[in-house]
Design a protein around this motif. Structure first.
Motif, mmCIF file in Angstrom:
data_model
loop_
_atom_site.group_PDB
_atom_site.id
_atom_site.type_symbol
_atom_site.label_atom_id
_atom_site.label_comp_id
_atom_site.label_asym_id
_atom_site.label_seq_id
_atom_site.Cartn_x
_atom_site.Cartn_y
_atom_site.Cartn_z
ATOM 1 N N LEU A 227 0.808 -1.220 0.000
ATOM 2 C CA LEU A 227 0.000 0.000 0.000
ATOM 3 C C LEU A 227 0.844 1.274 0.000
ATOM 4 C CD1 LEU A 227 -2.794 -1.100 2.493
ATOM 5 C CD2 LEU A 227 -2.932 -0.974 0.009
ATOM 6 N N GLU A 228 2.135 1.144 0.268
ATOM 7 C CA GLU A 228 3.011 2.316 0.189
ATOM 8 C C GLU A 228 3.623 2.454 -1.197
ATOM 9 O OE1 GLU A 228 5.916 2.529 3.245
ATOM 10 O OE2 GLU A 228 4.468 2.437 4.892
ATOM 11 N N MET A 229 4.091 1.341 -1.770
ATOM 12 C CA MET A 229 4.710 1.371 -3.096
ATOM 13 C C MET A 229 3.679 1.258 -4.215
ATOM 14 S SD MET A 229 7.786 1.700 -2.154
ATOM 15 C CE MET A 229 8.610 1.525 -3.728
ATOM 16 N N LEU A 230 2.436 0.838 -3.858
ATOM 17 C CA LEU A 230 1.354 0.624 -4.825
ATOM 18 C C LEU A 230 1.777 -0.339 -5.942
ATOM 19 C CD1 LEU A 230 -0.306 4.144 -5.177
ATOM 20 C CD2 LEU A 230 -1.002 2.199 -3.772
ATOM 21 N N GLU A 231 2.437 -1.419 -5.530
ATOM 22 C CA GLU A 231 2.900 -2.425 -6.486
ATOM 23 C C GLU A 231 2.430 -3.806 -6.028
ATOM 24 O OE1 GLU A 231 6.990 -3.824 -8.790
ATOM 25 O OE2 GLU A 231 7.010 -2.171 -7.354
ATOM 26 N N TRP A 232 1.838 -4.545 -6.970
ATOM 27 C CA TRP A 232 1.355 -5.894 -6.691
ATOM 28 C C TRP A 232 2.493 -6.901 -6.867
ATOM 29 C CZ3 TRP A 232 -3.365 -7.241 -4.815
ATOM 30 C CH2 TRP A 232 -4.409 -6.332 -4.947
ATOM 31 N N SER A 233 2.411 -7.994 -6.135
ATOM 32 C CA SER A 233 3.299 -9.137 -6.332
ATOM 33 C C SER A 233 2.472 -10.409 -6.144
ATOM 34 C CB SER A 233 4.473 -9.112 -5.348
ATOM 35 O OG SER A 233 3.995 -9.175 -4.005
ATOM 36 N N GLN A 234 2.985 -11.513 -6.669
ATOM 37 C CA GLN A 234 2.301 -12.798 -6.524
ATOM 38 C C GLN A 234 3.267 -13.799 -5.901
ATOM 39 O OE1 GLN A 234 0.583 -14.393 -10.104
ATOM 40 N NE2 GLN A 234 -0.274 -16.196 -9.088
ATOM 41 N N PRO A 235 3.404 -13.773 -4.576
ATOM 42 C CA PRO A 235 4.346 -14.691 -3.927
ATOM 43 C C PRO A 235 3.835 -16.122 -3.974
ATOM 44 C CG PRO A 235 3.066 -13.511 -2.282
ATOM 45 C CD PRO A 235 2.700 -12.913 -3.610
ATOM 46 N N GLN A 236 4.783 -17.037 -3.905
ATOM 47 C CA GLN A 236 4.435 -18.452 -3.899
ATOM 48 C C GLN A 236 3.954 -18.855 -2.511
ATOM 49 O OE1 GLN A 236 7.605 -21.020 -5.057
ATOM 50 N NE2 GLN A 236 6.423 -22.907 -4.822
ATOM 51 N N ILE A 237 2.800 -19.513 -2.461
ATOM 52 C CA ILE A 237 2.259 -19.985 -1.184
ATOM 53 C C ILE A 237 2.951 -21.280 -0.798
ATOM 54 C CG2 ILE A 237 0.184 -20.718 0.037
ATOM 55 C CD1 ILE A 237 -1.462 -19.078 -1.886
ATOM 56 N N GLN A 238 3.397 -21.354 0.447
ATOM 57 C CA GLN A 238 3.998 -22.574 0.967
ATOM 58 C C GLN A 238 2.917 -23.417 1.643
ATOM 59 O OE1 GLN A 238 7.328 -23.180 0.457
ATOM 60 N NE2 GLN A 238 7.334 -21.262 -0.696
ATOM 61 N N GLY A 239 3.187 -24.712 1.761
ATOM 62 C CA GLY A 239 2.260 -25.574 2.495
ATOM 63 C C GLY A 239 1.302 -26.322 1.588
ATOM 64 N N ASN A 240 0.071 -26.464 2.033
ATOM 65 C CA ASN A 240 -0.917 -27.282 1.340
ATOM 66 C C ASN A 240 -1.379 -26.643 0.035
ATOM 67 O OD1 ASN A 240 -1.673 -27.798 4.555
ATOM 68 N ND2 ASN A 240 -1.608 -29.640 3.297
ATOM 69 N N LEU A 241 -1.545 -27.494 -0.990
ATOM 70 C CA LEU A 241 -2.123 -27.065 -2.255
ATOM 71 C C LEU A 241 -3.614 -27.410 -2.222
ATOM 72 C CD1 LEU A 241 -1.661 -25.958 -5.124
ATOM 73 C CD2 LEU A 241 -1.311 -28.318 -5.869
#
Length: 494
Positions: A227-241
């Motif tokens: 919310l400060e940089m106003l940039e989206w990212s799509q991190p990889q979720i760890q754990g259960n699929l």
């Protein structure tokens, strides 16, 4: 049954859904309603059933387990009567979002019979039970339903949804509740348009979006907006699929984001998920049976503090049948042990920064000159040991980040090499195209010259034909004269 239910929350197993034994009449079963808990009361507003929008407001007292209908008044009593007919104070709405702000419930968006083209902010004052519309200015977003709404300080962050023309949205709009002014956040790397997702905010800075759907695709991805940089990212979720889902409910308790229900229009999601927003590790907390009311789309999940105990409260939803039962779960208390080392690069970076700040704060406190005091010395061995553990975690996180950086650099170098080869090939092709273009121009000139010569030959041929015609004409006249003269002599002969 009120006395029997007074202490229903005193004996509860952790991480297990239980249907509350609520006696008496229940609200109409529904889905895509709004829900929030205030002062041990669960408020339910609007929703949809059998294609019909609802406008009622219901409240469940979580102590004595009794439902009641909340009767609202309009801002002006005269607004509530027109031509002798009573009008709805709150319009029948479905797919809206509801948050608590001060002593008010704020309701934003949703589908209704309202013909307005922009988002309307309705309010319900819980003290006076007055309902009305809060006027707003600025860049008011287009009307929509299925959006997510998250309260961050005194600002509301609205993402996505579907407008009344079924157009999917992925815009980010911000409403300042102190000035009632809308603004559009111009973001980078925006996720695909979607609706019926869920959203949460971490440490008042990172807006997280999970799941949702388009008109043909269901998602199980996680997107994070700084919310400060106003940039989206799509991190990889760890754990259960877990399978994709839309129409699920979500609520945060500390750093844990609980996600319940949802589905894909074919079957309901059976898992109750918990996402650790610090580590981005997703776990399946428990599962329910198929056709269980908790495996529904359009249900709501709220957080309630009842007699000092924390609970998740679920209501409504649709999975072939509409539901109006109340289910509760008592999550395990927050684990106070040292956090685990993060596994994803994004989480590692976050861990490094947080741990570094923590270690710095401790080191600064330990670097002050000793001050003589009459108080006995305090054994700092435990704190020093904890600091060493933090240092190890920091070093491990930094090593992970360096490894990730090295991998990214290698890929970047490969990209540059490939780019250089492609650039050479492009220049070669451009040269060939230039040669072919020159050859085409030469051929066009030759064709033009041949066409000119052909035109000249056609003109010459016409002249030749004319000369031939002229030559044949005198010969014909002489022969005729000869024939005529011979005849005359024959007539004059004796």
């Amino acid at each position: 049954m009120g006395s029997d239910n007074w202490n229903w929350h005193s004996d509860f197993d952790y991480d297990r859904w239980v249907k509350l034994p609520v006696p008496g009449p229940h609200p109409l079963a529904r889905y895509k309603h709004g829900a929030v808990v205030v002062d041990e009361k669960l408020y339910i507003v609007g929703g949809s059933r059998n294609g019909r929008y609802l406008s009622d407001v219901q409240a469940l007292d979580l102590r004595n387990l009794s439902w009641s209908t909340v009767k609202l008044k309009s801002q002006s009593e005269s607004d509530n009567v027109k031509d002798g007919r009573s009008l709805e104070v709150f319009p029948a709405t479905s797919g809206h979002s509801m948050v608590k702000w001060g002593n008010k419930l704020l309701l934003l968006g949703g589908h209704s019979k309202d013909t307005r083209e922009t988002v309307t902010v309705h309010f319900i004052d819980l003290e006076s039970l007055v309902s009305g519309v809060m006027d707003a200015t600025g860049k008011i977003p287009v009307a929509r339903g299925g959006q997510s709404v998250t309260l961050v300080g005194s600002k509301i962050i609205m993402f996505g949804g579907e407008d009344k023309h079924r157009r999917l949205l992925n815009d980010v709009n911000v409403l300042d509740l102190e000035t009632m002014t809308w603004n559009v956040a111009e973001t980078k790397q925006t996720p695909a348009p979607r609706f019926d997702h869920t959203a949460a905010v971490h440490v008042d800075r990172y807006l997280q979006i999970y799941g949702g759907c388009s008109h043909s695709t269901f998602f199980n991805d996680l997107h994070v907006l700084d919310l400060e940089m106003l940039e989206w990212s799509q991190p990889q979720i760890q754990g259960n699929l877990v399978p994709p889902r839309a129409g699920h409910g979500g609520v945060c308790i500390d750093d844990k984001w609980f996600i319940v229900g949802g589905g894909d229009n074919k079957s309901g999601a059976l898992e109750t998920l918990v996402l650790d927003m610090s580590t981005l590790v997703l776990s399946v907390l428990t599962n329910v049976e198929r056709k269980d009311p908790l495996a529904s789309e359009g249900l709501t999940i709220s957080s309630a503090l009842v007699d000092g105990e924390q609970f998740l409260v679920a209501f409504g939803g649709y999975n072939g049948n509409y539901n109006n039962e109340v289910y509760v779960m008592k999550p395990k208390p927050k684990d106070l042990k040292h956090p685990k080392i993060f596994k994803s690069s994004a989480a590692a970076a976050a861990a490094a920064s947080v741990t570094a700040a923590y270690a710095l704060a401790k080191s600064e406190s330990l670097d002050f000159p000793a001050i003589e005091s009459s108080k006995p010395k305090v054994d700092l061995s435990v704190e020093v040991s904890a600091l060493k553990e933090e240092k190890k975690a920091l070093e491990s996180s930094i090593a992970w980040v360096k490894a990730e950086k090295s991998t990214v650099k290698t890929k970047l170098d490969e990209y540059h090499e490939t780019h250089a080869d492609l650039l050479k090939e492009l220049h070669s092709v451009q040269g060939q195209l230039a040669a072919e273009k020159s050859r085409c121009s030469s051929l066009e000139a030759q064709i033009s010259d041949l066409q000119t010569r052909l035109s000249s030959m056609e003109s010459l041929e016409q002249k030749v034909q004319a000369l031939r015609s002229q030559k044949s004409a005198p010969e014909h006249d002489t022969s005729a004269k000869r024939q005529s003269s011979g005849g005359a002599w024959r007539w004059m002969a004796p």
